[in-house]
Design a protein around this motif. Sequence first.
Motif, PDB file in Angstrom:
ATOM      1  N   PHE A  77     -11.012  -0.856  -2.188  1.00 23.79           N
ATOM      2  CA  PHE A  77      -9.997  -2.114  -2.066  1.00 23.79           C
ATOM      3  C   PHE A  77      -8.814  -2.559  -2.701  1.00 23.79           C
ATOM      4  O   PHE A  77      -8.070  -2.813  -2.285  1.00 23.79           O
ATOM      5  N   ILE A  78      -8.474  -2.398  -4.699  1.00 29.52           N
ATOM      6  CA  ILE A  78      -7.611  -2.360  -4.921  1.00 29.52           C
ATOM      7  C   ILE A  78      -6.514  -1.279  -3.950  1.00 29.52           C
ATOM      8  O   ILE A  78      -5.083  -2.057  -3.980  1.00 29.52           O
ATOM      9  N   VAL A  79      -6.739   0.071  -3.723  1.00 31.30           N
ATOM     10  CA  VAL A  79      -5.885   1.362  -3.916  1.00 31.30           C
ATOM     11  C   VAL A  79      -5.539   0.613  -2.487  1.00 31.30           C
ATOM     12  O   VAL A  79      -4.067   0.749  -1.546  1.00 31.30           O
ATOM     13  N   SER A  80      -6.163   0.088  -1.445  1.00 26.40           N
ATOM     14  CA  SER A  80      -5.505  -0.098   0.081  1.00 26.40           C
ATOM     15  C   SER A  80      -5.031  -1.086  -0.184  1.00 26.40           C
ATOM     16  O   SER A  80      -3.783  -1.730   0.861  1.00 26.40           O
ATOM     17  N   TYR A  81      -5.358  -2.453  -1.244  1.00 26.08           N
ATOM     18  CA  TYR A  81      -4.610  -3.363  -1.039  1.00 26.08           C
ATOM     19  C   TYR A  81      -2.648  -2.729  -1.806  1.00 26.08           C
ATOM     20  O   TYR A  81      -2.177  -3.996  -0.538  1.00 26.08           O
ATOM     21  N   PHE A  82      -2.670  -2.120  -1.689  1.00 27.25           N
ATOM     22  CA  PHE A  82      -1.658  -1.902  -2.191  1.00 27.25           C
ATOM     23  C   PHE A  82      -0.585  -1.247  -1.928  1.00 27.25           C
ATOM     24  O   PHE A  82       0.582  -1.219  -1.747  1.00 27.25           O
ATOM     25  N   ILE A  83      -1.670   0.183  -1.177  1.00 29.03           N
ATOM     26  CA  ILE A  83      -0.476   0.293   0.342  1.00 29.03           C
ATOM     27  C   ILE A  83      -0.508  -0.371   1.389  1.00 29.03           C
ATOM     28  O   ILE A  83       0.897  -0.516   1.714  1.00 29.03           O
ATOM     29  N   VAL A  84      -0.917  -1.734   1.859  1.00 29.98           N
ATOM     30  CA  VAL A  84      -0.977  -2.419   2.334  1.00 29.98           C
ATOM     31  C   VAL A  84       0.382  -4.075   1.482  1.00 29.98           C
ATOM     32  O   VAL A  84       1.113  -4.070   2.512  1.00 29.98           O
ATOM     33  N   SER A  85      -0.062  -4.077   1.020  1.00 29.01           N
ATOM     34  CA  SER A  85       1.195  -4.716   0.093  1.00 29.01           C
ATOM     35  C   SER A  85       2.712  -4.106  -0.353  1.00 29.01           C
ATOM     36  O   SER A  85       3.119  -5.100  -0.028  1.00 29.01           O
TER      37      SER A  85
END
Length: 155
Positions: A77-85
Amino acid sequence: MVSESEERDRLPFEPRQKKKKTPKKAPTATPATTEKPNKSRSDAQLKGAVPEVVSKRMIRRMALFCGIPTVLGIGSFIVSYFIVSKDWFDLPTVAVLLISMAFFGLGVVGLSYGIFSASWEEERVGSWLGFAEFKTNFGRTVAAWRSQRQEAKGD
């Protein structure tokens, strides 16, 4: 009499013989002055309690085999948040869902594997990954399930 092969397969904390069901008696009043006997560790082992060494071994393995995939699931979840943000690339929501579900699913499987991969014998630690212990312990569990089912059908 228990055969030699059955004695070898029996775990130290398993009962030696099958208990027959006895009808429940009505509770009787006992005087308040009667003291309850202290149960020693050997009494607990005779009644089927899992030895402390074995339970700690199971807990360590459960924490390892469940903890790592669970941390990876949260990390996804954290990694996907950074990828999207950071707009590195467009990440479909379904991909995040499937990846996190896979890691959390591995965590659930890791709980069971942690129990079955630990050596159930007090004096034997077992291997690091526990493949041989898993095979032995799962076989014992399946055999116990089958005998319970046959006893239930026989009653």
